[in-house]
Every structure is written in structure tokens, then in C-alpha cells.
Design a protein around this motif. Structure first.
Motif, PDB file in Angstrom:
ATOM      1  N   ASP B 224      60.056  17.026  16.603  1.00  0.00           N
ATOM      2  CA  ASP B 224      59.536  17.022  18.054  1.00  0.00           C
ATOM      3  C   ASP B 224      58.248  17.534  17.783  1.00  0.00           C
ATOM      4  OD1 ASP B 224      61.623  16.205  19.391  1.00  0.00           O
ATOM      5  OD2 ASP B 224      62.268  18.181  19.714  1.00  0.00           O
ATOM      6  N   VAL B 225      57.649  18.124  16.796  1.00  0.00           N
ATOM      7  CA  VAL B 225      56.357  18.587  16.753  1.00  0.00           C
ATOM      8  C   VAL B 225      55.343  17.677  16.054  1.00  0.00           C
ATOM      9  CG1 VAL B 225      54.966  20.720  15.891  1.00  0.00           C
ATOM     10  CG2 VAL B 225      57.517  21.026  16.509  1.00  0.00           C
ATOM     11  N   HIS B 226      54.366  17.418  16.600  1.00  0.00           N
ATOM     12  CA  HIS B 226      53.248  16.504  16.098  1.00  0.00           C
ATOM     13  C   HIS B 226      52.691  17.336  14.868  1.00  0.00           C
ATOM     14  CE1 HIS B 226      49.912  13.521  15.811  1.00  0.00           C
ATOM     15  NE2 HIS B 226      49.038  14.795  15.755  1.00  0.00           N
ATOM     16  N   ARG B 227      52.532  16.762  13.833  1.00  0.00           N
ATOM     17  CA  ARG B 227      52.040  17.613  12.738  1.00  0.00           C
ATOM     18  C   ARG B 227      50.728  16.838  12.065  1.00  0.00           C
ATOM     19  NH1 ARG B 227      52.446  16.841   7.830  1.00  0.00           N
ATOM     20  NH2 ARG B 227      54.314  15.220   8.516  1.00  0.00           N
ATOM     21  N   GLU B 228      49.748  17.382  11.668  1.00  0.00           N
ATOM     22  CA  GLU B 228      48.529  17.016  11.110  1.00  0.00           C
ATOM     23  C   GLU B 228      47.997  18.249   9.866  1.00  0.00           C
ATOM     24  OE1 GLU B 228      45.510  15.406  13.187  1.00  0.00           O
ATOM     25  OE2 GLU B 228      47.013  14.824  14.751  1.00  0.00           O
ATOM     26  N   GLY B 229      48.033  17.985   8.660  1.00  0.00           N
ATOM     27  CA  GLY B 229      47.773  19.057   7.779  1.00  0.00           C
ATOM     28  C   GLY B 229      45.995  19.331   7.749  1.00  0.00           C
ATOM     29  N   LEU B 230      45.631  20.370   6.920  1.00  0.00           N
ATOM     30  CA  LEU B 230      44.204  20.373   6.866  1.00  0.00           C
ATOM     31  C   LEU B 230      43.538  19.550   5.607  1.00  0.00           C
ATOM     32  CD1 LEU B 230      43.107  24.002   5.894  1.00  0.00           C
ATOM     33  CD2 LEU B 230      45.263  22.769   5.018  1.00  0.00           C
ATOM     34  N   THR B 231      44.189  18.783   4.883  1.00  0.00           N
ATOM     35  CA  THR B 231      43.517  18.304   3.810  1.00  0.00           C
ATOM     36  C   THR B 231      42.387  17.365   3.783  1.00  0.00           C
ATOM     37  OG1 THR B 231      45.326  16.478   3.831  1.00  0.00           O
ATOM     38  CG2 THR B 231      46.141  18.426   2.423  1.00  0.00           C
ATOM     39  N   GLU B 232      42.265  16.879   5.069  1.00  0.00           N
ATOM     40  CA  GLU B 232      41.143  16.061   5.313  1.00  0.00           C
ATOM     41  C   GLU B 232      40.054  16.552   6.110  1.00  0.00           C
ATOM     42  OE1 GLU B 232      42.393  12.281   7.183  1.00  0.00           O
ATOM     43  OE2 GLU B 232      44.083  12.231   5.696  1.00  0.00           O
ATOM     44  N   VAL B 233      40.032  18.107   6.273  1.00  0.00           N
ATOM     45  CA  VAL B 233      39.014  18.720   6.941  1.00  0.00           C
ATOM     46  C   VAL B 233      37.884  18.941   5.862  1.00  0.00           C
ATOM     47  CG1 VAL B 233      38.095  20.853   7.625  1.00  0.00           C
ATOM     48  CG2 VAL B 233      40.545  20.070   8.545  1.00  0.00           C
ATOM     49  N   THR B 234      36.817  18.510   6.256  1.00  0.00           N
ATOM     50  CA  THR B 234      35.635  18.654   4.977  1.00  0.00           C
ATOM     51  C   THR B 234      34.669  19.624   5.422  1.00  0.00           C
ATOM     52  OG1 THR B 234      34.216  17.095   6.357  1.00  0.00           O
ATOM     53  CG2 THR B 234      35.998  16.175   4.777  1.00  0.00           C
ATOM     54  N   ALA B 235      33.653  20.060   4.446  1.00  0.00           N
ATOM     55  CA  ALA B 235      32.732  20.899   4.870  1.00  0.00           C
ATOM     56  C   ALA B 235      31.863  20.414   5.953  1.00  0.00           C
ATOM     57  CB  ALA B 235      32.028  21.117   3.332  1.00  0.00           C
ATOM     58  N   ALA B 236      31.689  19.083   6.011  1.00  0.00           N
ATOM     59  CA  ALA B 236      30.913  18.715   7.084  1.00  0.00           C
ATOM     60  C   ALA B 236      31.487  18.769   8.323  1.00  0.00           C
ATOM     61  CB  ALA B 236      30.742  16.962   7.191  1.00  0.00           C
ATOM     62  N   ASP B 237      32.839  18.721   8.502  1.00  0.00           N
ATOM     63  CA  ASP B 237      33.405  19.110   9.822  1.00  0.00           C
ATOM     64  C   ASP B 237      32.988  20.469  10.340  1.00  0.00           C
ATOM     65  OD1 ASP B 237      34.754  16.654  10.341  1.00  0.00           O
ATOM     66  OD2 ASP B 237      36.320  17.183   8.768  1.00  0.00           O
ATOM     67  N   ILE B 238      33.321  21.471   9.041  1.00  0.00           N
ATOM     68  CA  ILE B 238      33.055  22.890   9.528  1.00  0.00           C
ATOM     69  C   ILE B 238      31.520  22.937  10.004  1.00  0.00           C
ATOM     70  CG2 ILE B 238      32.987  25.190   8.650  1.00  0.00           C
ATOM     71  CD1 ILE B 238      35.743  24.468   7.253  1.00  0.00           C
ATOM     72  N   ALA B 239      30.638  22.509   9.263  1.00  0.00           N
ATOM     73  CA  ALA B 239      29.292  22.434   9.493  1.00  0.00           C
ATOM     74  C   ALA B 239      28.968  22.065  10.903  1.00  0.00           C
ATOM     75  CB  ALA B 239      28.288  21.854   8.477  1.00  0.00           C
ATOM     76  N   SER B 240      29.699  21.097  11.212  1.00  0.00           N
ATOM     77  CA  SER B 240      29.515  20.265  12.406  1.00  0.00           C
ATOM     78  C   SER B 240      30.042  21.050  13.733  1.00  0.00           C
ATOM     79  CB  SER B 240      30.451  18.831  12.691  1.00  0.00           C
ATOM     80  OG  SER B 240      29.950  18.109  13.612  1.00  0.00           O
ATOM     81  N   ALA B 241      31.120  21.826  13.251  1.00  0.00           N
ATOM     82  CA  ALA B 241      31.667  22.864  14.102  1.00  0.00           C
ATOM     83  C   ALA B 241      30.809  23.995  14.583  1.00  0.00           C
ATOM     84  CB  ALA B 241      33.156  23.344  13.927  1.00  0.00           C
ATOM     85  N   ARG B 242      30.278  24.245  13.495  1.00  0.00           N
ATOM     86  CA  ARG B 242      29.281  25.390  13.706  1.00  0.00           C
ATOM     87  C   ARG B 242      27.984  25.148  14.563  1.00  0.00           C
ATOM     88  NH1 ARG B 242      28.959  30.996  12.563  1.00  0.00           N
ATOM     89  NH2 ARG B 242      30.760  30.738  11.227  1.00  0.00           N
ATOM     90  N   ARG B 243      27.805  23.905  14.334  1.00  0.00           N
ATOM     91  CA  ARG B 243      26.651  23.504  15.107  1.00  0.00           C
ATOM     92  C   ARG B 243      26.848  23.404  16.705  1.00  0.00           C
ATOM     93  NH1 ARG B 243      25.241  19.939  11.109  1.00  0.00           N
ATOM     94  NH2 ARG B 243      26.420  18.259  11.803  1.00  0.00           N
ATOM     95  N   MET B 244      28.286  23.313  17.131  1.00  0.00           N
ATOM     96  CA  MET B 244      28.366  23.480  18.528  1.00  0.00           C
ATOM     97  C   MET B 244      29.132  24.772  18.804  1.00  0.00           C
ATOM     98  SD  MET B 244      31.556  20.392  18.862  1.00  0.00           S
ATOM     99  CE  MET B 244      32.462  21.336  20.325  1.00  0.00           C
ATOM    100  N   GLY B 245      28.602  25.759  18.058  1.00  0.00           N
ATOM    101  CA  GLY B 245      29.203  27.168  18.323  1.00  0.00           C
ATOM    102  C   GLY B 245      30.861  27.162  18.349  1.00  0.00           C
ATOM    103  N   CYS B 246      31.259  26.490  17.088  1.00  0.00           N
ATOM    104  CA  CYS B 246      32.666  26.703  16.979  1.00  0.00           C
ATOM    105  C   CYS B 246      32.945  26.674  15.519  1.00  0.00           C
ATOM    106  CB  CYS B 246      33.465  25.222  17.217  1.00  0.00           C
ATOM    107  SG  CYS B 246      33.412  25.020  19.194  1.00  0.00           S
ATOM    108  N   THR B 247      34.414  27.010  15.265  1.00  0.00           N
ATOM    109  CA  THR B 247      34.756  27.189  13.765  1.00  0.00           C
ATOM    110  C   THR B 247      36.312  26.295  13.825  1.00  0.00           C
ATOM    111  OG1 THR B 247      35.426  28.558  12.138  1.00  0.00           O
ATOM    112  CG2 THR B 247      36.225  29.388  14.181  1.00  0.00           C
ATOM    113  N   VAL B 248      36.528  26.019  12.671  1.00  0.00           N
ATOM    114  CA  VAL B 248      37.988  25.125  12.519  1.00  0.00           C
ATOM    115  C   VAL B 248      39.028  26.105  11.834  1.00  0.00           C
ATOM    116  CG1 VAL B 248      38.851  23.226  11.466  1.00  0.00           C
ATOM    117  CG2 VAL B 248      36.596  23.211  11.963  1.00  0.00           C
ATOM    118  N   LYS B 249      40.184  25.863  12.960  1.00  0.00           N
ATOM    119  CA  LYS B 249      41.521  26.581  12.669  1.00  0.00           C
ATOM    120  C   LYS B 249      42.664  25.540  12.733  1.00  0.00           C
ATOM    121  CE  LYS B 249      39.754  30.888  12.364  1.00  0.00           C
ATOM    122  NZ  LYS B 249      39.701  31.723  11.073  1.00  0.00           N
ATOM    123  N   LEU B 250      43.340  25.872  11.884  1.00  0.00           N
ATOM    124  CA  LEU B 250      44.863  25.365  12.035  1.00  0.00           C
ATOM    125  C   LEU B 250      45.681  25.898  12.929  1.00  0.00           C
ATOM    126  CD1 LEU B 250      46.272  22.710  10.621  1.00  0.00           C
ATOM    127  CD2 LEU B 250      47.729  24.311   9.340  1.00  0.00           C
TER     128      LEU B 250
END
Lengths: 430, 430
Positions: B224-250
Motif C-alpha cells: 500500500d506504500v507508494h515508494r520512490e528511492g533516491l537514486t535519481e536525486v542529482t546535485a542539481a536538485d539539491i542546488a535547486s532546493a537550496r535556492r528556494m531555502g530547502c534541503t532534500v530528504k528521503l
């Protein structure tokens, strides 16, 4: 499966917390019954002022005769949310004698008379639960008593008073002085008209006594807790803390001595590094760090007060007490088998931040440093600032016993070159 | 007061966690006896490789016949720390049949077969405890099952996998890509040789299923649990998160629908604001936020894995199960009375951060915005960046159903002016 006879609950007190308990017992009756395994009903509500309108409380349940309600033999669980020592203590005793289990939010009574309450519960084969007495809604006592029952807790370090955290947070963010921040806290309802219990640390000291007893499986009385309030914390202290990458919090700290042969409990303002998780606990929130041998460092965070959050903790205990009534089980009793003595404050070992007003002339630093060395207190850093012929000297020490630090300060006060000791504050959380 | 007969414990498995359990049972025997009210002794240790040296485990207790150990009728509590589905499930069934209570750290088995395990415990009048299955040493399941038993939990939001948090933390602090951060985690022992269970989110999904079931008093299966891993998270995603005052967590996120009629459970990478307490959870630590009607927002933080921390949770449960054996009591059983259905991922409502590669010509933004509007997905902010005839468009939406967002993205992919969808990430914790 809900089949058993309804359980009857007496509510002793119907103020900010009690009225929320009454409301939730009514609105959540279905959920409570499913979780307990039996319906639960409010059998009576003892109040001081019967004429006040209480939404959600059936008027026919209201009584001013709390003693008669507590003495009813059909009551399964008595919930005491009056607070203070008397009449709460007598009512709890009456409830135990009548065969009820007791749920209370009464930190003052637990800190003063916990062992006697436990003994009554034991004698009558009843439960005593009091999660709401410390840190409001935050599940803290049950984790300490049960989840960590197979571990060795070495330290409990926490922000357990929301009023003082609100005041310090305001001083930190706005640069306000203590008086101004207290006035704001009062205006917003975070401080009571007489804020003594909060700002002088009595409330936090009661919680520290309870936490130390549970964490170390021993007895710690309120009188055993070293207590300093925050009324002498100045905007200059907070600015000084900020310069060394710290903030000021009123902390409750319970520690087992390194040799494991004694414990200490204390409440006082302290500087903690901004990188410490407790540093970012804002406004009236509470948070408690627990350090255990195997578990490592745990933190519990949440609202430390307020009607609904405190009622949540009371109801959690109520469900536990009711479940036990249904199944004939008993919750954990007092665990004080280690019988560890409480060491005096002088034996506490920590770091210090001392701010001195000194004469601005050569040799002062060397003279001051010699005093620290004489008392075997090692200096970590010193910062000198000159201004108009006067100078200030800020000394941060390595870890040293409190008694050695006190003796150092006494000697410093006697030096001609030391005009005054502007502030002394402990440095924790490293 | 320790008077009763000794309680006998069978330890099924003696790896990283089991060896710590055995060690603590020996070194802490005095404390455990005092806290339980009876001495507790290790009656047998089932291992796969009997030749391996195990410090602190008496060789005469070691056996390779786990089934025979589990079947011994003199065992009071069986501790299962083998992990995985079989033989763990059969051994637990055998232990229950022989009259033992069971303590396990087995998240996979609980997520797959929890109701059956509870039914066995119920049938044999025994206890089933599994605090160590979720978030290691952090007391989380007992607070949810007991402390919050009088409250209504609406949301559980947490970092429940230390390996992936370590990887994301490294990507955040060093700017490393996923592969590089994974290599570092493996070298330091934070990731296993085959990291699939962690990085693909299977481990976190099992924990989400357990948490959702307990929090909402219903049954949630791993499927029943929707599941996506973190293998597709890129350095660009994290930089983009940072630009909007965020960080990325699983994150593992369990929610009750606004109408209270269904629940959802999901695991996926998400952006959360740097001001959110979960944002500052570093390295391999775990932390879980719980939002409840009355209690408000609570957070539990600590080590989520490791031999000693996990053993601390196992021993806490062992003390509870043993206390119940001594007093003839029972711990809480399964609570699934709400029978709330699990809604599909398409019904989850949250915010999105979408990064598009688009043609650098006029009218593109208006075209893209129209697609969002057509699907009733409201845009919060748009950021355009041009580079060498190509442009990137970063869109952050308001809250919208996942199905609407998916349909929006499908349509966007069909536009001539959209060269590609660089990333889609949910935004949580606001």
C-alpha cells in the motif's frame, strides 16, 4: 472488541486542562472505547465555581464536593488536574483508598511527595500515571520508564518550562531586556500574573526532580535540585553568548556522576552552542535531550504546556489506566532501587563563562589567570575589551567542579583590580 | 523487590544487534532484575555459524537449531533479531505456540505479516513488541501506541532510514553526486554492499507501513506504500532546493485524509524548508515528526540504527514483556478498529517543484502555465533561466492532487517547446 462494563472516571478540577479532558472524553468516546476495550464515561466533575459555564460538560455531573467524588467506590480512574499540594494530595489519597487508579498532571505534588503517592498506589493495587506533569504533550516519562528500561541513562538535559523559553527567545531575537520580554510574555498569556514559579525556576526544578528520579531509578526531592532562575540574565549576557556562538536557555540538567555513585539535578540559565539541537527550540516549546549508554542521544520535542496538549498526555495515561482495569494488569510502579545519593551542586562539573569588570592596566590578566590556576580551574579562552580606562575580561573555562569555580570567583572579588563580576554563566551541551 | 523465578530468554540471531542484546543482558543483569522484578537469564542463542567467536556469549548456550530453541516450553520471551521473512516468521510462530512472548526488530516481517503475528500473540495470550523495527533506539512506537492513545494522529513525517540520510547529507554539504556520496557511505559502513533496500526506499516503506497502521489504528501493507528511492536525486536538485531555502530528504509520510475517511503512506525524496526541524537532521540520524489533534507537533530524534542503539530498544521491550510475565499482564494488542482504506498515491495532495528544459523563445512560459491551469494545478512561483538558446523553467506549485500533477507533466512532455522534464520533486513540511 468492546464488551466490558463501562469504566467510570472522576475528573478532579475543570480548568484549562480539565475542560479539555472533559471535551475529549466526550468527542472521542468511540475511539477511547475501541482503544481501551470498554466504554469510558465521565462520572463526575469537581469544580470550585459551579456557576461558570463549561461547554461540553453536562451540568448534572458538576459538583463542588471533590472529596465525595473522589471517595465514590464506583470510580475506576480519578484524574487530578487541580494542581498544587492541597487539596490535590488528600483527594488522590481518597481516590486510592476507594480503589481507583490515579492520573495526574501535578508536578509540584509528584516532586514533593512522589514516593508516598507510589506507596499508596502499591498498597491499593492501583496505577499512578503522570505523563502530563513534565513537558506537557511530549511523551517523555513513558519512554524513560518503559522504552529505556533496558538501558542506562546518564544525562537528561532539557528545556522544560515554556514561559522562560519564550522570554529568552524574545531577548535573543529582539535584543529586549528581561523586563520587557517578561511583559510581552504576560501580555500574550505565556506568563502568569505572578510569574515567580516560572522565572525563578521552581516549575522546572519540580520537573527536574521527577526526571532525575525516573531516569536514575532513585529518589530526588525538590529540595535536592539546585535552582537559579533567569531574572538576572541580561541582554549583555545574551550578546556575549552570541559572540561565542551560543545562546542562553534555562535548562534542567540531571546527571549521573562519572563514577555512577551519585546523581545531581539542577536548573539554571546556561549558554549552549547554536549548533546544539536545543538551541533552535523557539517560543514556548519544550525539548528534552536524553543520553543513554546504548541508545546514544535522543531528543523529544513538542508543546510543553497548554490545555489541549496537556490533555493529550492525560488521556494517554487515562487509556493506559483503563486498559489495566479491563485486563487486571498494573502499570510500572516506583523504581528507586539504585538509592543513589544526590550530590551537592559543588560537585557538579561543567564549564563557565565569567565576565569581569577590571582596571585597564598591565598585569591584570596575569593576576586573574593566577587566581584561576590557584583553584585548579583551567582557562579555555580569554577575551579583553578596553573602554575609557575600564576594561572587561571574559573568561571561558574548561570543565571544573562548581565549588572550585565559586572559590575562584570569591577570590577574584577580593582583588583590587577587579571592579566587579558582571556575570557568571555555565556553558552546557558540548 | 526481586523474588520470582528467573525468566528465560531465547535469543534467535546473534549478529550486530543480537550480540549487543546478549552483552547487555549479561552486564546489566542486576538492573534488569530490579526493573523487571525477577532475574532474567539467557537460555539459548541460535546462530548460523557456531564457530564464530562471540564475546560475552557463553559457548554452551549457542545452538544452530533455532527451531528447537524456539520450541522450548521453558522459554518466557523469544527475541528475534535474524531479520527477513523466513525463517524468522516460522520461528516466531513456534515461540508463540510454545507459550513465549516475542520481541522482534523485524520491520520487513511486521510490514508484510503484522496482523498474522498479532493474531498468534492474541491466540496464545502472549505479547508482541517491536519498538526496534522502526527508527532504532528512538522511542516511537510505544509513544504512538500508548502515550498518544487518547489523541488523534493526523500525520507522521519522518526520516527513518539512516543510510539515505547520510547520502543526502553528504550531497548537501559537499556538493557530491549520488554515486560519490553512496561510495563514501559504503566505505564508512553506513551502506551495505548491496544498498538496494535502503536507496530504493524498501526499508523506509516497511517502516511507513508499520507507522501508518499504528498511528491511524488500521492496517497498512507494504504494497500500500507508494515508494520512490533516491537514486535519481542529482546535485542539481539539491542546488535547486537550496535556492528556494530547502534541503532534500528521503521522507516517510503517513497521512489521514482531511475528511478522515482514508489514509495514505508514501516514501520519496522531498524538499523541505531549511527552517523545518527535520532539515537539520544530519548524517545517519533519524527523526520523526508526529502531528496530533490535541498534542500538536511532536518530534522524536536519535540514532536510527546500529547494534547498541537497536539493542536498547529490544531490551526496553524485553523488560516490558518480562514484567508482564511476572505480573500476569498483557501489553497492547493490535489496534486496527478504524479499518480505514489506503487511498492511492493519486489522491495525495502536496506541493511540487518541477524543473523543465524549454526552448528559449517568447510564449513558452504562457504555454506551460496554460497546461498547469488546464489541470487545475495552481502555480506558486516560476523561475526562468536562459543559457545558450536553451532555457530552464522551474515551477513550484500550490497544493494539488498527485494525479493532477502527473497529468500535467504528461501533457508538458508532449509540448514541442518542452525539451525535457529535468526533475519533479515534492515539497513537504510546510
Amino acid at each position: 472488541m468492546v464488551s466490558a462494563r463501562p469504566l467510570k472516571v472522576a475528573l478532579l478540577g475543570c480548568g484549562v486542562v480539565g475542560s479539555q479532558v472533559a471535551r475529549l472524553m466526550t468527542t472521542h468516546a468511540h475511539d477511547l472505547a475501541a482503544r481501551i476495550g470498554a466504554p469510558v464515561e465521565l462520572a463526575g466533575v469537581a469544580v470550585r465555581r459551579p456557576d461558570r459555564l463549561r461547554e461540553g460538560v453536562p451540568p448534572e455531573l458538576v459538583t463542588t464536593d471533590a472529596a465525595a467524588l473522589a471517595a465514590r467506590e464506583d470510580i475506576d480512574v480519578a484524574v487530578e488536574v487541580i494542581g498544587g499540594i492541597e487539596p490535590a494530595r488528600s483527594l488522590i489519597a481518597t481516590a486510592f483508598e476507594a480503589g481507583a487508579s490515579v492520573v495526574t498532571a501535578n508536578k509540584a505534588l509528584l516532586a514533593e511527595d512522589g514516593p508516598a503517592l507510589y506507596a499508596m498506589a502499591e498498597k491499593h493495587g492501583a496505577d499512578l500515571y503522570y505523563e502530563a506533569a513534565v513537558a506537557g504533550a511530549i511523551p517523555l516519562l513513558r519512554p524513560l520508564r518503559e522504552s529505556l528500561a533496558g538501558d542506562t541513562v546518564n544525562r537528561v538535559l532539557g528545556i522544560v518550562n515554556g514561559t522562560t523559553n519564550f522570554i529568552l527567545d524574545r531577548m535573543e531575537t529582539s535584543g529586549a531586556g528581561y523586563g520587557e520580554a517578561l511583559a510581552e510574555a504576560t501580555a500574550l498569556g505565556y506568563a502568569e500574573a505572578d510569574p515567580t514559579a516560572d522565572v525563578e525556576g521552581f516549575d522546572a526544578a519540580a520537573k527536574a526532580a521527577i526526571l532525575a528520579g525516573i531516569a536514575f531509578h532513585t529518589r530526588v526531592r525538590l529540595d535536592d535540585v539546585h535552582r537559579e532562575g533567569l531574572t538576572e540574565v541580561t541582554a549583555a549576557d545574551i550578546a556575549s553568548a552570541r559572540r561565542m556562538g551560543c545562546t542562553v536557555k534555562l535548562l534542567a540538567i540531571c546527571e549521573r556522576a562519572a563514577d555512577g555513585r551519585s546523581v545531581t539535578a539542577r536548573v539554571h540559565p546556561a549558554m549552549i552552542p547554536l549548533t546544539h539541537p536545543l538551541a533552535s527550540v523557539r517560543e514556548a516549546y519544550n525539548a528534552v535531550f536524553v543520553e543513554a549508554d546504548s541508545a546514544g542521544r535522543l531528543m523529544f520535542y513538542g508543546p510543553g504546556a497548554g490545555g489541549a496538549p496537556t490533555a493529550s498526555a492525560v488521556l494517554g495515561d487515562l487509556v493506559a489506566a483503563c486498559r489495566n482495569k479491563v485486563t487486571g494488569a498494573r502499570g510500572p510502579g516506583e523504581s528507586a532501587y539504585t538509592q543513589l545519593p544526590v550530590a551537592p551542586m559543588g560537585e557538579v562539573v561543567t564549564r563557565y563563562h565569567i565576565s569581569l569588570d577590571v582596571a585597564d592596566k598591565p598585569g591584570v590578566l596575569s593576576q586573574v589567570a593566577a587566581v584561576f590556576a590557584d583553584h585548579d580551574v583551567s582557562i579555555d579562552t580569554v577575551r579583553q575589551q578596553g573602554k575609557d580606562g575600564e576594561a572587561s575580561l571574559v573568561v571561558v573555562t574548561h570543565r571544573a567542579p562548581d565549588a572550585a569555580l565559586s572559590a575562584t570567583v570569591d577570590t577574584l572579588r577580593g582583588l583590587d583590580t577587579v571592579r566587579g563580576v558582571a556575570s557568571i554563566m555555565r556553558v552546557e551541551g558540548e
